[in-house]
Design a protein around this motif. Sequence first.
Motif, PDB file in Angstrom:
ATOM      1  N   PHE A   1       0.823  -1.199   0.000  1.00 29.99           N
ATOM      2  CA  PHE A   1       0.000   0.000   0.000  1.00 29.99           C
ATOM      3  C   PHE A   1       0.867   1.263   0.000  1.00 29.99           C
ATOM      4  O   PHE A   1       0.618   2.218  -0.756  1.00 29.99           O
ATOM      5  CB  PHE A   1      -0.918   0.002   1.231  1.00 29.99           C
ATOM      6  CG  PHE A   1      -1.733   1.251   1.368  1.00 29.99           C
ATOM      7  CD1 PHE A   1      -2.855   1.452   0.575  1.00 29.99           C
ATOM      8  CD2 PHE A   1      -1.372   2.230   2.278  1.00 29.99           C
ATOM      9  CE1 PHE A   1      -3.605   2.610   0.693  1.00 29.99           C
ATOM     10  CE2 PHE A   1      -2.116   3.389   2.399  1.00 29.99           C
ATOM     11  CZ  PHE A   1      -3.237   3.582   1.604  1.00 29.99           C
ATOM     12  N   LEU A   2       1.902   1.281   0.847  1.00 30.58           N
ATOM     13  CA  LEU A   2       2.783   2.448   0.916  1.00 30.58           C
ATOM     14  C   LEU A   2       3.532   2.659  -0.397  1.00 30.58           C
ATOM     15  O   LEU A   2       3.703   3.805  -0.846  1.00 30.58           O
ATOM     16  CB  LEU A   2       3.763   2.287   2.085  1.00 30.58           C
ATOM     17  CG  LEU A   2       3.126   2.342   3.487  1.00 30.58           C
ATOM     18  CD1 LEU A   2       4.182   2.088   4.553  1.00 30.58           C
ATOM     19  CD2 LEU A   2       2.460   3.699   3.729  1.00 30.58           C
ATOM     20  N   LEU A   3       3.991   1.547  -0.996  1.00 34.76           N
ATOM     21  CA  LEU A   3       4.683   1.662  -2.280  1.00 34.76           C
ATOM     22  C   LEU A   3       3.745   2.229  -3.345  1.00 34.76           C
ATOM     23  O   LEU A   3       4.114   3.124  -4.121  1.00 34.76           O
ATOM     24  CB  LEU A   3       5.213   0.294  -2.718  1.00 34.76           C
ATOM     25  CG  LEU A   3       6.408  -0.252  -1.924  1.00 34.76           C
ATOM     26  CD1 LEU A   3       6.742  -1.662  -2.383  1.00 34.76           C
ATOM     27  CD2 LEU A   3       7.620   0.665  -2.091  1.00 34.76           C
ATOM     28  N   PHE A   4       2.540   1.703  -3.380  1.00 36.22           N
ATOM     29  CA  PHE A   4       1.560   2.175  -4.364  1.00 36.22           C
ATOM     30  C   PHE A   4       1.244   3.657  -4.153  1.00 36.22           C
ATOM     31  O   PHE A   4       1.031   4.411  -5.114  1.00 36.22           O
ATOM     32  CB  PHE A   4       0.278   1.342  -4.235  1.00 36.22           C
ATOM     33  CG  PHE A   4      -0.821   1.780  -5.150  1.00 36.22           C
ATOM     34  CD1 PHE A   4      -0.792   1.457  -6.504  1.00 36.22           C
ATOM     35  CD2 PHE A   4      -1.885   2.526  -4.665  1.00 36.22           C
ATOM     36  CE1 PHE A   4      -1.803   1.871  -7.355  1.00 36.22           C
ATOM     37  CE2 PHE A   4      -2.904   2.943  -5.517  1.00 36.22           C
ATOM     38  CZ  PHE A   4      -2.868   2.616  -6.859  1.00 36.22           C
ATOM     39  N   LEU A   5       1.262   4.093  -2.887  1.00 34.53           N
ATOM     40  CA  LEU A   5       0.881   5.473  -2.570  1.00 34.53           C
ATOM     41  C   LEU A   5       2.022   6.453  -2.840  1.00 34.53           C
ATOM     42  O   LEU A   5       1.807   7.534  -3.400  1.00 34.53           O
ATOM     43  CB  LEU A   5       0.464   5.547  -1.089  1.00 34.53           C
ATOM     44  CG  LEU A   5      -0.117   6.888  -0.615  1.00 34.53           C
ATOM     45  CD1 LEU A   5      -1.419   7.175  -1.340  1.00 34.53           C
ATOM     46  CD2 LEU A   5      -0.343   6.849   0.891  1.00 34.53           C
ATOM     47  N   PHE A   6       3.247   6.082  -2.437  1.00 33.57           N
ATOM     48  CA  PHE A   6       4.326   7.066  -2.429  1.00 33.57           C
ATOM     49  C   PHE A   6       5.293   6.964  -3.606  1.00 33.57           C
ATOM     50  O   PHE A   6       5.914   7.970  -3.962  1.00 33.57           O
ATOM     51  CB  PHE A   6       5.115   6.969  -1.108  1.00 33.57           C
ATOM     52  CG  PHE A   6       4.337   7.470   0.070  1.00 33.57           C
ATOM     53  CD1 PHE A   6       4.094   8.827   0.229  1.00 33.57           C
ATOM     54  CD2 PHE A   6       3.827   6.595   1.015  1.00 33.57           C
ATOM     55  CE1 PHE A   6       3.366   9.294   1.305  1.00 33.57           C
ATOM     56  CE2 PHE A   6       3.097   7.056   2.092  1.00 33.57           C
ATOM     57  CZ  PHE A   6       2.870   8.416   2.241  1.00 33.57           C
ATOM     58  N   VAL A   7       5.463   5.767  -4.188  1.00 31.21           N
ATOM     59  CA  VAL A   7       6.443   5.641  -5.280  1.00 31.21           C
ATOM     60  C   VAL A   7       6.125   6.569  -6.457  1.00 31.21           C
ATOM     61  O   VAL A   7       7.028   7.259  -6.979  1.00 31.21           O
ATOM     62  CB  VAL A   7       6.567   4.171  -5.733  1.00 31.21           C
ATOM     63  CG1 VAL A   7       7.341   4.071  -7.046  1.00 31.21           C
ATOM     64  CG2 VAL A   7       7.285   3.362  -4.658  1.00 31.21           C
ATOM     65  N   PRO A   8       4.869   6.646  -6.932  1.00 32.16           N
ATOM     66  CA  PRO A   8       4.593   7.596  -8.022  1.00 32.16           C
ATOM     67  C   PRO A   8       4.919   9.043  -7.658  1.00 32.16           C
ATOM     68  O   PRO A   8       5.409   9.802  -8.507  1.00 32.16           O
ATOM     69  CB  PRO A   8       3.084   7.418  -8.263  1.00 32.16           C
ATOM     70  CG  PRO A   8       2.778   6.052  -7.780  1.00 32.16           C
ATOM     71  CD  PRO A   8       3.676   5.850  -6.603  1.00 32.16           C
ATOM     72  N   LEU A   9       4.670   9.413  -6.397  1.00 35.97           N
ATOM     73  CA  LEU A   9       4.973  10.787  -5.970  1.00 35.97           C
ATOM     74  C   LEU A   9       6.475  11.028  -5.961  1.00 35.97           C
ATOM     75  O   LEU A   9       6.953  12.097  -6.364  1.00 35.97           O
ATOM     76  CB  LEU A   9       4.382  11.045  -4.577  1.00 35.97           C
ATOM     77  CG  LEU A   9       2.860  10.912  -4.452  1.00 35.97           C
ATOM     78  CD1 LEU A   9       2.432  11.170  -3.013  1.00 35.97           C
ATOM     79  CD2 LEU A   9       2.158  11.882  -5.386  1.00 35.97           C
ATOM     80  N   ILE A  10       7.224  10.031  -5.495  1.00 37.49           N
ATOM     81  CA  ILE A  10       8.689  10.176  -5.453  1.00 37.49           C
ATOM     82  C   ILE A  10       9.252  10.281  -6.867  1.00 37.49           C
ATOM     83  O   ILE A  10      10.111  11.129  -7.150  1.00 37.49           O
ATOM     84  CB  ILE A  10       9.307   8.982  -4.683  1.00 37.49           C
ATOM     85  CG1 ILE A  10       8.886   9.032  -3.211  1.00 37.49           C
ATOM     86  CG2 ILE A  10      10.833   9.001  -4.797  1.00 37.49           C
ATOM     87  CD1 ILE A  10       9.254   7.791  -2.423  1.00 37.49           C
TER      88      ILE A  10
END
Length: 278
Positions: free
Chosen positions: A9-18
């Motif tokens: 969930f965290l990867l899905f949420l933050f990776v695109p933003l990073i």
Amino acid sequence: MYVVYIIAFLLFLFVPLIINGIIAFNNDEVPSFPWRGATLDWFYSTNKDHVGVFNDPRMIRAIGMSMRVALLVTAFSLVAGTTSSFLFIRENFRGKQVLYLAIIAPLVIPGIILGISILVFFHGIIGVLKAFFGPHLARPIVRSLRPGFLLVVLGQFSFIGTIATLVISARLRKFPIELEEAAMDLGSSRWGAIFSVTLPYLLPALFSAGILAFLLSFENFSTTLFLIGAKPTLPIFLYSKLRFFITPEINAISVILMGGTALLGLIGMTMRSGKEVG
């Protein structure tokens, strides 16, 4: 298993933003990898091939339009939310439940439907004004009722005011009315007690509702799309750019918006924790 779920969930949420944030500093006209070196051109450059966010007049005008709309919608929402909260929490009157349902109804209506409905409603008013006063006499009023700043503010306020009402009323519902009565026993008037005791208690909710209203207004797209005139807000302007081409300038404005949102959220959390400690 839940650890895997949380990580996914965290990867899905933050990776695109990073990735979006990294590309905003990539020295390449195409917003993608590979990395070709760091640059701030997409923020500050005046080169016509690398126009930065802060040197793009159309982008600045769109940001200014979004800021003006968001500030006005926030002000209206706070006033309407506070007065509506007092009305529904403190008063009892016939038709209270019906009125409450009518106020929260915009929350379950899609933004597209809201935008179209408001556009059709004001188009009908324009027709009535023209028929009653004549095209020439009604022209000054009609001009303000055309798609543009006023309709965008009213369209966004129609549902953001409801959200502000829910946030403020949740706090007001917990307020011990005895404090207000004690202030009046000590000689304060009803309004004096509200301004000196109740409103300070509501400050965290007012601030949270204000931040929420500002952010919802600033990023609104679906309702605004049907009500905007010749001067677009930032989301509408970015959409119009994305239809034809994409540059890292869009990644740069995304980084600025993420930073601004995080700052507002941090200020809100700090104020709330300070009030709770106090």
